[in-house]
Structures are given as C-alpha cells and as structure tokens.
Write an enzyme that holds these catalytic residues in place. Structure first.
Site, PDB file in Angstrom:
ATOM      1  N   LYS A   1      -0.904 -19.564  40.170  1.00 13.53           N
ATOM      2  CA  LYS A   1      -1.745 -18.810  39.247  1.00 13.53           C
ATOM      3  C   LYS A   1      -3.172 -18.812  39.768  1.00 13.53           C
ATOM      4  O   LYS A   1      -3.812 -19.858  39.791  1.00 13.53           O
ATOM      5  CB  LYS A   1      -1.702 -19.444  37.854  1.00 13.53           C
ATOM      6  CG  LYS A   1      -0.326 -19.352  37.193  1.00 13.53           C
ATOM      7  CD  LYS A   1      -0.297 -20.053  35.858  1.00 13.53           C
ATOM      8  CE  LYS A   1       1.084 -19.926  35.210  1.00 13.53           C
ATOM      9  NZ  LYS A   1       1.205 -20.719  33.986  1.00 13.53           N
TER      10      LYS A   1
ATOM     11  N   GLY B   1       4.101 -17.886  32.786  1.00 13.93           N
ATOM     12  CA  GLY B   1       4.267 -18.056  31.344  1.00 13.93           C
ATOM     13  C   GLY B   1       3.788 -19.430  30.914  1.00 13.93           C
ATOM     14  O   GLY B   1       3.287 -20.213  31.721  1.00 13.93           O
TER      15      GLY B   1
ATOM     16  N   LYS C   1      -6.632 -16.458  32.477  1.00  9.25           N
ATOM     17  CA  LYS C   1      -6.606 -17.341  31.311  1.00  9.25           C
ATOM     18  C   LYS C   1      -7.079 -18.774  31.662  1.00  9.25           C
ATOM     19  O   LYS C   1      -7.507 -19.507  30.781  1.00  9.25           O
ATOM     20  CB  LYS C   1      -5.232 -17.351  30.629  1.00  9.25           C
ATOM     21  CG  LYS C   1      -4.140 -18.002  31.453  1.00  9.25           C
ATOM     22  CD  LYS C   1      -3.905 -19.399  30.999  1.00  9.25           C
ATOM     23  CE  LYS C   1      -2.960 -20.184  31.854  1.00  9.25           C
ATOM     24  NZ  LYS C   1      -3.074 -20.354  33.235  1.00  9.25           N
TER      25      LYS C   1
ATOM     26  N   ARG D   1      -5.205 -29.183  33.387  1.00  6.49           N
ATOM     27  CA  ARG D   1      -6.353 -29.708  34.146  1.00  6.49           C
ATOM     28  C   ARG D   1      -7.611 -28.921  33.814  1.00  6.49           C
ATOM     29  O   ARG D   1      -8.714 -29.461  33.819  1.00  6.49           O
ATOM     30  CB  ARG D   1      -6.105 -29.545  35.643  1.00  6.49           C
ATOM     31  CG  ARG D   1      -4.897 -30.275  36.128  1.00  6.49           C
ATOM     32  CD  ARG D   1      -4.538 -29.731  37.507  1.00  6.49           C
ATOM     33  NE  ARG D   1      -3.229 -30.178  37.894  1.00  6.49           N
ATOM     34  CZ  ARG D   1      -2.605 -29.737  38.977  1.00  6.49           C
ATOM     35  NH1 ARG D   1      -3.168 -28.836  39.759  1.00  6.49           N
ATOM     36  NH2 ARG D   1      -1.410 -30.185  39.279  1.00  6.49           N
TER      37      ARG D   1
ATOM     38  N   VAL E   1      -6.454 -29.875  41.752  1.00  2.67           N
ATOM     39  CA  VAL E   1      -7.069 -28.540  41.807  1.00  2.67           C
ATOM     40  C   VAL E   1      -7.268 -27.989  40.387  1.00  2.67           C
ATOM     41  O   VAL E   1      -6.330 -27.952  39.601  1.00  2.67           O
ATOM     42  CB  VAL E   1      -6.150 -27.574  42.598  1.00  2.67           C
ATOM     43  CG1 VAL E   1      -6.795 -26.202  42.705  1.00  2.67           C
ATOM     44  CG2 VAL E   1      -5.850 -28.136  43.963  1.00  2.67           C
TER      45      VAL E   1
HETATM   46  N1  NAD Z   1       1.814 -27.671  37.004  1.00  7.67           N
HETATM   47  C1  NAD Z   1       2.225 -26.769  36.152  1.00  7.67           C
HETATM   48  O1  NAD Z   1       2.648 -27.110  35.042  1.00  7.67           O
HETATM   49  C2  NAD Z   1       2.232 -25.319  36.510  1.00  7.67           C
HETATM   50  C3  NAD Z   1       2.903 -24.422  35.712  1.00  7.67           C
HETATM   51  C4  NAD Z   1       2.908 -23.079  36.034  1.00  7.67           C
HETATM   52  C5  NAD Z   1       2.244 -22.652  37.171  1.00  7.67           C
HETATM   53  N2  NAD Z   1       1.583 -23.537  37.946  1.00  7.67           N
HETATM   54  C6  NAD Z   1       0.903 -23.026  39.144  1.00  7.67           C
HETATM   55  O2  NAD Z   1       1.688 -23.421  40.257  1.00  7.67           O
HETATM   56  C7  NAD Z   1       0.839 -23.717  41.383  1.00  7.67           C
HETATM   57  C8  NAD Z   1       1.148 -25.115  41.869  1.00  7.67           C
HETATM   58  O3  NAD Z   1       0.869 -25.994  40.788  1.00  7.67           O
HETATM   59  P1  NAD Z   1       1.182 -27.543  40.838  1.00  7.67           P
HETATM   60  O4  NAD Z   1       0.781 -28.086  39.535  1.00  7.67           O
HETATM   61  O5  NAD Z   1       2.579 -27.761  41.305  1.00  7.67           O
HETATM   62  O6  NAD Z   1       0.132 -27.959  41.961  1.00  7.67           O
HETATM   63  P2  NAD Z   1      -0.047 -29.289  42.744  1.00  7.67           P
HETATM   64  O7  NAD Z   1      -1.472 -29.296  43.150  1.00  7.67           O
HETATM   65  O8  NAD Z   1       0.519 -30.417  41.947  1.00  7.67           O
HETATM   66  O9  NAD Z   1       0.926 -29.136  44.003  1.00  7.67           O
HETATM   67  C9  NAD Z   1       0.855 -28.141  44.921  1.00  7.67           C
HETATM   68  C10 NAD Z   1       1.799 -28.455  46.090  1.00  7.67           C
HETATM   69  O10 NAD Z   1       1.626 -27.381  47.009  1.00  7.67           O
HETATM   70  C11 NAD Z   1       1.838 -27.849  48.310  1.00  7.67           C
HETATM   71  N3  NAD Z   1       0.811 -27.332  49.265  1.00  7.67           N
HETATM   72  C12 NAD Z   1       1.057 -26.433  50.212  1.00  7.67           C
HETATM   73  N4  NAD Z   1      -0.045 -26.178  50.924  1.00  7.67           N
HETATM   74  C13 NAD Z   1      -1.013 -26.936  50.418  1.00  7.67           C
HETATM   75  C14 NAD Z   1      -2.388 -27.117  50.760  1.00  7.67           C
HETATM   76  N5  NAD Z   1      -2.980 -26.464  51.760  1.00  7.67           N
HETATM   77  N6  NAD Z   1      -3.094 -27.983  50.026  1.00  7.67           N
HETATM   78  C15 NAD Z   1      -2.518 -28.654  49.011  1.00  7.67           C
HETATM   79  N7  NAD Z   1      -1.224 -28.523  48.656  1.00  7.67           N
HETATM   80  C16 NAD Z   1      -0.469 -27.663  49.363  1.00  7.67           C
HETATM   81  C17 NAD Z   1       1.927 -29.363  48.243  1.00  7.67           C
HETATM   82  O11 NAD Z   1       3.290 -29.688  48.315  1.00  7.67           O
HETATM   83  C18 NAD Z   1       1.441 -29.709  46.861  1.00  7.67           C
HETATM   84  O12 NAD Z   1       2.127 -30.825  46.359  1.00  7.67           O
HETATM   85  C19 NAD Z   1      -0.597 -23.547  40.873  1.00  7.67           C
HETATM   86  O13 NAD Z   1      -1.083 -22.289  41.254  1.00  7.67           O
HETATM   87  C20 NAD Z   1      -0.474 -23.614  39.367  1.00  7.67           C
HETATM   88  O14 NAD Z   1      -1.461 -22.850  38.702  1.00  7.67           O
HETATM   89  C21 NAD Z   1       1.572 -24.859  37.656  1.00  7.67           C
END
Ligand code: NAD
Length: 334
Positions: free
Chosen positions: A103, A132, A187, A251, A275
């Site tokens: 996102k 979502g 959002k 976050r 992040v």
């Molecule tokens: N966490 C949630 O509940 C959730 C829900 C819906 C959408 N999202 C979206 O999904 C995406 C990922 O979220 P998340 O919470 O899993 O993030 P996170 O920061 O926990 O993990 C991201 C993962 O991406 C990978 N990655 C690949 N290239 C990378 C780089 N250059 N630097 C850092 N990490 C790298 C790593 O495996 C890392 O663990 C985000 O855009 C977030 O907005 C998250």
C-alpha cells in the site's frame, strides 16, 4: 495451484497461510537467505507471534521457486516494490497472475504499486491489486476478514478471488484498480493524522470529524485521477480507513499518536521501528494534489507537520476556522 509469496513481512506471511489453508502449493520467498533459514528453523514469524508456519509451507531464498507459478504475490514495503519487480521479472511466466498487496505511492514518480510493478516486471503478466481492512496479525489468527481483488480484467480478479477466498477470508472483485490502490495508499495519511489528533488529546468526535472530512478529500483526489467514487466507500476505502484509524496494530496510527504527544517525526518513526507508509504517502499526496489542482486542506496540514516542522496543535484553528461549507456539494463519497 502453485503460488509464491514474495516478502516475509507480517502481511506476506499471513497471505501465504491463507493460500496454504486453501490447499495450494505455497512457497514463501525471503530476499535474505538468512531470514529464510531462520523461518525454516523456527517455523514462526516474530511478526505473527504464536502463529505456527506449517511444514507444508515451503520457505526459500531462491527466486527460481517462481518457475511455473500460476500466482505470485508481491508483498514488500512500497519503497521496495520496484526493486522486487526487477528481481522477479526474469522468472515470471506469461500466465502468472501477479498480486500486488503493498500500500503506497512510489516516491518521486507518484506511481501506484501496480504501475511500478508493470514498469519493473514487464508487460507479460496480469496484475491484480488486493487490498482492504486486513491486519496481518488477525488474518494469521484466521479471524474473519474481507478484501477486494481489483483488476480491469475481470477474469484475473476472479482468479485471485478464488485463490484466496475461504471461510475466514472473504474476497470481493472490482474492476477499479485505480480507486482501490489510491484509497489504500492515501488512507495511510489519514491514519497518521488521526493518530496525531489522538496524541494531541482530542477524542472521538474530533477523530470522526477528521476521518470523514479527510475521506472526502482523498475521494476527490482519487476521482480526479480516474478512480470510482464508490470504491472509496468500499472495503479498500472507508473499510481500511476504519481499521487503520482505530487500531493499535497500525504503525501509522501509533506514529501519529507519538507525534501528537510531542515527539519529533524522526523520533516517532524510530519508536515504531518499522516502515510508516503514511509518512511517505503524505508527500506523494501533497505533490499529486498540487498536480491535479485538488483542494486537500487536511492532507496539506499533515504534510506541513510531517515535512515542514509545523506544530501539530497550530493546524487545528486553521482547519476548524475554514469557511462554512455544504456537506453534499462535491464532497460525499457514497
Ligand atoms: N501488515 C499488515 O497488516 C498489512 C496489511 C495489508 C497490507 N499491508 C501492506 O503490505 C506491505 C508489506 O507490509 P508488511 O507489514 O508485511 O511489511 P514488513 O515491513 O513487515 O515486511 C516487508 C517484507 O518485505 C521484504 N522486503 C523486500 N525488499 C525489501 C527491502 N528492500 N527492504 C525491506 N524489506 C524488503 C522483507 O521480507 C520484509 O520482511 C506494505 O506495503 C503494507 O502497507 C500490510
């Protein structure tokens, strides 16, 4: 079906479990082989505490796992989507459906995530955005959750719906990928602002006022950029707004609260320790609003607080003192 999830963050891991629950052949790919080895050993992701990773889930640091995959899920943070797209491009087949779940809006280019993937990963495969109100922690616990799979090619959206849908995870389809992706990214700015509002000591009335009027703003921008107004009243819009603004899982919300309480932006981001997508989205929204000529007073104030050192408390009289308006004239999002 052979599916690969790219990214071992909370969200990538939770989605891999949904696919595994549905009987697919699932591989979770980590960009760092050490992280893959660690997950293989512990069979638990610290980001989803208490949720075991079953033996059936393959974990690897080798991208050749993408060969022959019908479904690939791109789940890095938004700043790493281009890098991930470039890395996976040589392995993607023409028939692979690529699901974008990050996102955000790319900094400098202001592109949506599916546009970044298209540029980086090439034009061969179909790209579907899945978004979502979905905290990874709750999806990992198999709590009932709903998302929308968006793609102008309905067949691809339906393919993703079928792959993910089960008794705990409901998936709707939509052709409006523009609206879904913009709602998801924009959002986060509201969630950050809502956190600031709470950190300043304001209560429920103020947060509801902020959420509703900010939603009107992002709907205006989203429509200008080609999204459908109704999408902003759906799961990727108001649904995700509710979950992000009301939960301590978020976050963005947590960082906002710290800023409202007087921490600097940098201190707040460091304290959250991960992040904070809304911080980057605030800059993109500011640029896009200027480019599109859309008035967005709340997002502008958020930008000034986050990037120009303006005190959060100072923006309140400005926003509350704006000239009276009619609510329905050009602002309703339903
Ligand atoms: N966490 C949630 O509940 C959730 C829900 C819906 C959408 N999202 C979206 O999904 C995406 C990922 O979220 P998340 O919470 O899993 O993030 P996170 O920061 O926990 O993990 C991201 C993962 O991406 C990978 N990655 C690949 N290239 C990378 C780089 N250059 N630097 C850092 N990490 C790298 C790593 O495996 C890392 O663990 C985000 O855009 C977030 O907005 C998250």
């Amino acid at each position: 079906m052979k599916a690969v999830v790219l990214g071992t963050g909370g969200w990538g891991t939770a989605l891999a479990l949904v696919l595994l629950d549905n009987g697919h052949d699932v591989t979770l790919w980590s960009r760092t082989p050490a992280k893959a080895a660690e997950l293989e050993k512990t069979r638990e992701n610290p980001l989803l505490k208490g949720v075991p990773l079953p033996e059936g889930l393959k974990i690897t640091g080798d991208l050749s796992c993408l060969e022959g995959a019908e479904l690939a899920v791109s789940a890095p943070p938004s700043f790493a989507v281009r890098e991930t797209g470039k890395r996976i491009a040589p392995y993607l087949g023409r028939d692979t459906v690529l699901v974008s779940v990050s996102k955000g809006i790319e900094r400098n280019t202001n592109l949506r995530m599916s546009q970044v993937l298209r540029e980086a990963a090439g034009s061969a495969c179909r790209i579907v955005a899945l978004s979502g109100p979905s905290h990874a922690e709750e999806v990992g616990l198999r709590l009932p959750t709903g998302c929308v799979a968006a793609c102008p090619e309905r067949e691809a959206a339906r393919f993703v719906q079928e792959a993910f849908m089960n008794e705990n995870f409901r998936v709707y389809t939509s052709y409006d990928i523009v609206g879904v992706e913009l709602a998801a990214a924009l959002k986060n700015v509201i969630a950050l602002s809502c956190g600031i509002c709470a950190g300043l000591g304001f209560q429920d009335n103020t947060k509801a006022l902020l959420m509703t009027r900010a939603m009107a703003e992002i709907t205006r921008l989203g429509e200008h950029m080609g999204g459908q107004r109704r999408t902003f009243g759906g799961l990727a819009g108001v649904g995700d707004l509710i979950v992000t603004c009301t939960s301590m899982h978020s976050r963005n919300n947590r960082a906002g609260i710290l800023i409202g309480q007087g921490k600097s932006v940098q201190e707040a981001m460091e304290a959250v320790g991960a992040v904070v997508e809304g911080y980057y989205a605030a800059e993109s929204v500011h640029q896009l609003a200027g480019r599109e000529g859309v008035e967005m007073p709340i997002c502008r104030c958020a930008y000034e607080v986050l990037y120009q050192g303006r005190a959060a408390r100072d923006v309140v009289p400005e926003l509350m003192g704006r000239a009276g308006k009619d609510e329905l004239l050009g602002t309703a999002w339903l």
